[in-house]
Enzyme design. Sequence first.
Site, PDB file in Angstrom:
ATOM      1  N   HIS A  34      -6.586 -22.395  31.430  1.00  0.00           N
ATOM      2  CA  HIS A  34      -5.783 -22.932  30.202  1.00  0.00           C
ATOM      3  C   HIS A  34      -4.254 -22.793  29.905  1.00  0.00           C
ATOM      4  O   HIS A  34      -3.778 -22.847  29.019  1.00  0.00           O
ATOM      5  CB  HIS A  34      -6.416 -22.027  28.844  1.00  0.00           C
ATOM      6  CG  HIS A  34      -7.844 -22.588  28.399  1.00  0.00           C
ATOM      7  ND1 HIS A  34      -8.123 -23.608  27.587  1.00  0.00           N
ATOM      8  CD2 HIS A  34      -8.781 -21.795  28.816  1.00  0.00           C
ATOM      9  CE1 HIS A  34      -9.302 -23.690  27.477  1.00  0.00           C
ATOM     10  NE2 HIS A  34     -10.066 -22.726  28.295  1.00  0.00           N
ATOM     11  N   ILE A  35      -3.927 -23.405  31.265  1.00  0.00           N
ATOM     12  CA  ILE A  35      -2.353 -23.492  31.077  1.00  0.00           C
ATOM     13  C   ILE A  35      -2.017 -24.753  31.699  1.00  0.00           C
ATOM     14  O   ILE A  35      -0.670 -25.003  31.773  1.00  0.00           O
ATOM     15  CB  ILE A  35      -1.635 -22.285  31.892  1.00  0.00           C
ATOM     16  CG1 ILE A  35      -2.045 -22.257  33.472  1.00  0.00           C
ATOM     17  CG2 ILE A  35      -1.642 -20.973  31.084  1.00  0.00           C
ATOM     18  CD1 ILE A  35      -1.168 -21.093  34.039  1.00  0.00           C
ATOM     19  N   ASP A 173      -8.522 -30.869  36.278  1.00  0.00           N
ATOM     20  CA  ASP A 173      -9.669 -31.269  36.922  1.00  0.00           C
ATOM     21  C   ASP A 173      -9.881 -32.353  37.727  1.00  0.00           C
ATOM     22  O   ASP A 173     -10.296 -32.392  38.934  1.00  0.00           O
ATOM     23  CB  ASP A 173     -10.957 -31.439  36.029  1.00  0.00           C
ATOM     24  CG  ASP A 173     -10.957 -30.075  34.972  1.00  0.00           C
ATOM     25  OD1 ASP A 173     -10.392 -29.114  35.400  1.00  0.00           O
ATOM     26  OD2 ASP A 173     -11.890 -30.145  34.151  1.00  0.00           O
TER      27      ASP A 173
HETATM   28  C1  GLA Z   1     -10.993 -27.634  31.220  1.00  0.00           C
HETATM   29  C2  GLA Z   1      -9.995 -28.794  31.235  1.00  0.00           C
HETATM   30  C3  GLA Z   1      -8.813 -28.574  32.212  1.00  0.00           C
HETATM   31  C4  GLA Z   1      -8.228 -27.082  31.854  1.00  0.00           C
HETATM   32  C5  GLA Z   1      -9.498 -26.184  31.834  1.00  0.00           C
HETATM   33  C6  GLA Z   1      -9.008 -24.984  31.586  1.00  0.00           C
HETATM   34  O1  GLA Z   1     -11.629 -27.764  32.546  1.00  0.00           O
HETATM   35  O2  GLA Z   1     -10.445 -30.001  31.744  1.00  0.00           O
HETATM   36  O3  GLA Z   1      -7.735 -29.589  32.122  1.00  0.00           O
HETATM   37  O4  GLA Z   1      -7.767 -27.211  30.871  1.00  0.00           O
HETATM   38  O5  GLA Z   1     -10.363 -26.374  31.081  1.00  0.00           O
HETATM   39  O6  GLA Z   1      -8.109 -24.118  32.576  1.00  0.00           O
END
Ligand code: GLA
Length: 384
Positions: A34-35, A173
């Site tokens: 979450h960063i 991702d």
């Molecule tokens: C999901 C989002 C990513 C990222 C993660 C947490 O997978 O698609 O962009 O923020 O959560 O790290």
Amino acid sequence: MKKFYNEFLKIYGKSDKNISLYFCPGRVNLIGEHIDYNGGKVLPAALSIGIYGFIREREDNLIKVISMNIPNSIKIDIKSDLFFNKEDGWGNYIKGIIKYLKEDNFNIKGFDILLYSTLPDSSGLSSSAALEVLMGFMFLDMSDYKNIDKKYLSMLGKKVENKFLGINSGIMDQFSVAFGKKGNAILLNTDKLDYTYIPTNFGDYRLMILNTNKKRGLGESKYNERRKECEEALNIIQEHKKIEHLCQADIEDLEYLKDEKVLFKRAKHVIKENKRVYKSIEALNNNNINFFGEILNKSHESLKNDYEVTGKYLDCIVSIAQSHESCIGSRMTGAGFGGCAIALIDKKNINEFKNFVNRNYFDEMGLKCEIYEIKIEDGVKKLC
Ligand code: GLA
């Protein structure tokens, strides 16, 4: 794969055009959770499991897609205007990719496509990013655009999530499933989009995936909520200090948030998690796997108590894993609210660990989990 090839012929019939096969993996994030929407550094890796796409050119302007895993199929006229439609389900990702490729002046042909996924659905291993990047890659490659720019492809996938589906996710991702490299994690600086590969050699330990089999419910609205909280925290700190992203703030800056209990906790996670990424790289470079394991544990604690994105299924599986003597670290991975965790396990005791977690998780949650070793592989590619 022969089976799916035959299935393709059964569904779409014979033609004088060739059928090609592409693959895009899912991803796991080792640390830096979450960063990626706060300008931080993250450390994801592409998996050996993912989505296979069989594709063949058509003579008209239609794109037809059928999945072997999920019911529902989609038929898109490339020349028409494309809009989000809830009933199209996963087809919306494909519509979004086509829409934005067209806006960027790419001339896409018509195709018949059959998808087959080895990724567990809604498990936080990025099946949606895999679908977006796979589609973008196949469409461009099959429409004779060579030397595909993978950064463009990653941003295209992110645009689909953000603008077409309304999920304010970061770039991690899509970037990891596009740029994955066998045996390596990707140290991605989400601020500048530069990256380096970090070899994943865990010595006597093996990295495992623990799938809670609890599908990510409510994830999207909570995800957007967290993102908004981070923006609010940043705005307050910016009244005192010139920074562009929350990850540029220091622990001392939390002082400015002392009257905002929730924002304080969210920012605390973000600032500390970013530091944990740096510490992890140092630990991995020094082959200090035990220390890396400790950092994983700290990350989970912070995601649980300060960022509040874990939920009881992930907390349960992680605490069972951590209580086993052969586990040196475990944490949730991905967005959270269900899905998967990772754990570093002594390679001598993998079976014993699996039995232990399986048994205890079932006793506590009444659900079966899945546990397997992670194989880190290359990103999106054409197979044949
Ligand atoms: C999901 C989002 C990513 C990222 C993660 C947490 O997978 O698609 O962009 O923020 O959560 O790290």
